[in-house]
Write an enzyme that holds these catalytic residues in place. Sequence first.
Site, short mmCIF file in Angstrom:
data_model
loop_
_atom_site.label_atom_id
_atom_site.label_comp_id
_atom_site.label_asym_id
_atom_site.label_seq_id
_atom_site.Cartn_x
_atom_site.Cartn_y
_atom_site.Cartn_z
N LYS A 1 0.86 -1.19 0.00
CA LYS A 1 0.00 0.00 0.00
C LYS A 1 0.89 1.23 0.00
CE LYS A 1 -4.52 0.84 0.19
NZ LYS A 1 -5.56 0.09 -0.53
N GLY B 1 -21.32 6.11 4.00
CA GLY B 1 -20.46 6.39 2.85
C GLY B 1 -21.15 6.05 1.55
N GLY C 1 -19.93 7.00 -1.68
CA GLY C 1 -19.05 7.26 -2.82
C GLY C 1 -19.17 6.15 -3.85
N VAL D 1 -18.00 3.13 -3.97
CA VAL D 1 -18.32 1.80 -3.44
C VAL D 1 -19.66 1.79 -2.73
CG1 VAL D 1 -17.61 0.01 -1.81
CG2 VAL D 1 -15.90 1.11 -3.27
#
Length: 354
Positions: free
Chosen positions: A81, A183, A185, A187
Amino acid sequence: MTAFWTEADFDDHELVQVVRDAKSGLTAIIALHSTHLGPGAGGTRFWHYADASDAMRDALRLSRGMSYKNAMAGLPMGGGKAVILAHQDKAKTPEMLAAFADAVDALGGKYVTAEDVGISEADMAAVAERTQFVSGLPVEGDDAAGGDPGPFTALGIFLGIKAAVKHKLGKDSVEGVHVAIQGTGSVGGGVARLLAKDGAKLTLSDIHMDRAEALATEIGAETAAPDAIMSIACDVFSPNALGAVLDDEGIARLDCQIVAGGANNQLRRAEHGPMLAKRGILYAPDYVINAGGIISVTLEYLCRNDKAPCDINEVRKRIALIPGRLEQIWQESDSSGASPDQVADRMAQELIGR
């Protein structure tokens, strides 16, 4: 910031590199947790951190999560990452991306990057001008794997929620099942649309409430304020924003029977998985349920290296295996008494030789 290798989230990472480029203003961290199964694969996050130690913690936790995610998804990739420390104004420049791409390239293929929070397909295309070790690139046509991983992540989460509803509630459908989504967004919004299509009752929230309200109008859902969404009485709480929301306070606020969502590192600490189990809340380990995106970009990367076309149907077939992996984890959890996160961690650690 103390030495990173003394941090609780350091887990014998193979490489942790701080990248500085004074000319462009870039500060980034690249972390490789394990390359036991292949090159470390995982996206790049562009985020403003109030404290540099938060960025290091993110890099360490997210790279470990990618090791587990790729292993449990049956991919020939390790875990890596990167985080780019954005300035307070979150200004992103071509020079920054170029310097970051050069740092990725200098690792010679040990790390393969893709998009994450704050990074777009266009950003990855810019990075790809300077290194071949990148995926999640724009694709042509609807039948090719790759591109934005968000819709593929959303598909896996949707299938995982259906599996959780069947395991915990004994229902073969999500029709009428109340899901609170944190959330909205790429996804979370995708998950909401898929659930709405199947008749679920939805409550949506987002730090950008105008986005949540627009989506609610589109699909016929309710909304709740960001500070209230975790307390909504519902069947399923689905966290699809940033991680570490399942801490002492967050778990105490939950009024649900299932937690299943796409946010990475939802459990703040190891003790929070058993805490959920003690409350009788079924948990879908995040790196298992949210693997759809990395499945897509990994197959894109492997096919491109082999100069072969990559059929989107192969991606969908692999994403369709996610519910079965979750069911295996839950069955072992039920029989052993270990919490689902403990079962999944043990499986993943065996796969990466730890």
